[in-house]
Design an enzyme around this catalytic site. Sequence first.
Site, short mmCIF file in Angstrom:
data_model
loop_
_atom_site.label_atom_id
_atom_site.label_comp_id
_atom_site.label_asym_id
_atom_site.label_seq_id
_atom_site.Cartn_x
_atom_site.Cartn_y
_atom_site.Cartn_z
N ARG A 27 38.16 -54.31 28.20
CA ARG A 27 38.50 -53.09 27.45
C ARG A 27 37.27 -52.48 26.78
O ARG A 27 37.15 -51.26 26.67
CB ARG A 27 39.59 -53.41 26.42
CG ARG A 27 40.96 -53.63 27.10
CD ARG A 27 41.87 -54.48 26.26
NE ARG A 27 43.24 -54.59 26.74
CZ ARG A 27 43.66 -55.49 27.65
NH1 ARG A 27 42.80 -56.34 28.18
NH2 ARG A 27 44.93 -55.51 28.02
N GLY A 100 43.31 -58.93 38.07
CA GLY A 100 44.47 -58.06 37.90
C GLY A 100 44.27 -57.12 36.73
O GLY A 100 44.63 -55.94 36.79
N ARG A 128 48.80 -59.45 44.96
CA ARG A 128 49.53 -59.38 43.69
C ARG A 128 50.25 -58.03 43.54
O ARG A 128 49.83 -57.03 44.11
CB ARG A 128 48.56 -59.63 42.52
CG ARG A 128 48.04 -61.07 42.55
CD ARG A 128 47.08 -61.37 41.44
NE ARG A 128 47.70 -61.31 40.12
CZ ARG A 128 47.02 -61.41 38.99
NH1 ARG A 128 45.69 -61.56 39.03
NH2 ARG A 128 47.63 -61.36 37.84
N ASP A 322 48.66 -67.42 29.82
CA ASP A 322 47.49 -67.95 30.53
C ASP A 322 47.20 -69.41 30.18
O ASP A 322 46.42 -70.07 30.87
CB ASP A 322 46.25 -67.09 30.24
CG ASP A 322 46.38 -65.70 30.81
OD1 ASP A 322 47.23 -65.49 31.71
OD2 ASP A 322 45.63 -64.79 30.37
N ARG A 353 51.38 -69.93 39.69
CA ARG A 353 50.99 -71.03 38.78
C ARG A 353 52.10 -72.01 38.46
O ARG A 353 51.82 -73.07 37.91
CB ARG A 353 50.39 -70.46 37.48
CG ARG A 353 49.00 -69.92 37.69
CD ARG A 353 48.32 -69.51 36.40
NE ARG A 353 46.99 -69.01 36.70
CZ ARG A 353 46.33 -68.12 35.96
NH1 ARG A 353 46.90 -67.65 34.85
NH2 ARG A 353 45.12 -67.72 36.31
#
Length: 452
Positions: A27, A100, A128, A322, A353
């Site tokens: 960002r 992503g 994805r 995560d 995952r």
Amino acid sequence: MSRFEVTPVETFDVTLEVPGDKSMSHRAAMIAGLATGTSTITGFLPSEDCVNTLQAMKACGVRCEVLEELPGFGPVAMRIEGRSMHLTAPSGSIDCGNSGTGMRLLAGLFAGQDFITELFGDESLSSRPMGRIIQPLAAMGCRIEALGEKEGSAPLRISPAEIQPIRYELPMASAQVKSAVLLAGMTAAGTTEVIQPAVTRDHTERMLEAFGVKVVTEGLHVSLAGGQVPQARDFHVPGDISSAAFWIVAAAARPGARLVVKRVGLNPTRTAILDAIERMGATVIRRPVEDVQGEPFGDLEIHGAPLKGTDLLPEEIPNLIDEIPVLAVAAALAEGTTRIRNARELRVKETDRVATTVENLRAMGGQVEEFEDGMEITGGAPLRGAEMKSYGDHRIAMAFAVAGLFADGPSTILGTECVRTSYPGFDHHLAAVCRGAVAESDYQLPTRAPNA
Ligand code: S3P
């Protein structure tokens, strides 16, 4: 193919500082590049994912002067000259690598620019789901096409269009989708509003605010008026709590171990890992430092204990999504059962995952039941040293390197190149933990001025 060879470690007392936060680094490169004026960004994560995002901004006319770098990786400090919301056409397609976050946020950012952009990624990223951003961006008037073999997959082509504001109810708790819509909304004539089903990480909102853009957050509603231009500022990216999580679990699960993590991000939309590990029995001491740029950070001290299982709460899942692979390792080391449900999103990360975590836990003799939306782990039995694959997923590689520290013999993790996407220097910190201690002079990765 590179690998980690991990030998079990008894106890350790380690102080370290993990590299900059990945979400904030993406960002910072984007928002400083859109701003009016020159920003100095420090603590930038020089990982492949973030360097790709920085390259994307540079390909669109953003000038960047590197002040400090991590040799072999990329910049950690730089001056970014923003383009007051007007980027220039890149000369070729933009490579988002494995990220992503990079692809989805850049798609929103490019939606209102007056040139064609093509975004592509590696095999994992090309499989994805991109429909989740295509749908709201298209509803905003963006001309966005998915060119991949699979429906709704990358590469993405974005063509110039007039962007309309939208009121969008997110169908899933995704900060990436929220951020893509907000970034597109920056160029819309009117107010864009996103309604989240649960709180997701709020770095986009905080960083836009830090750069002078008014963003209104009321509970689960986030809105911003289009036409605002970010104003350059200096920004320091604190350490990534998702990287610290590997050492937090390693310390938490080893009675007698002590870990200090310096200057790590403590944004409340990211700290559920600490709550979970405390519920499991570890001691977590938080030493927050004053937050001067909208992102809380501070030092953490963790003391290990015999862990017990816990149930992750549905609202915690987006906050620690995560960290689930490494929390699953903690669960396998804890007495009793840990339930990780409502986590279907795990199936569309860099790998599935749920599947890759279950596979590796079982390779180590862990008892785990797989569900469509997560897993249940019954811990407490000793883990066996094993040879495991990363499946090309950085968090799987690092989580099972940590598991190897607790096994009854040596373990090998195959295919660890992927760790470069998020944690340059992980092997350096792994070696320090394996030695049982790290010198004060050594806990920060060695950076230097370019060409020095
Ligand atoms: C991220 C948001 C999360 C997270 C990812 C980074 C971000 O993804 O898993 O690693 O920087 O916004 P989702 O928002 O899609 O769940």
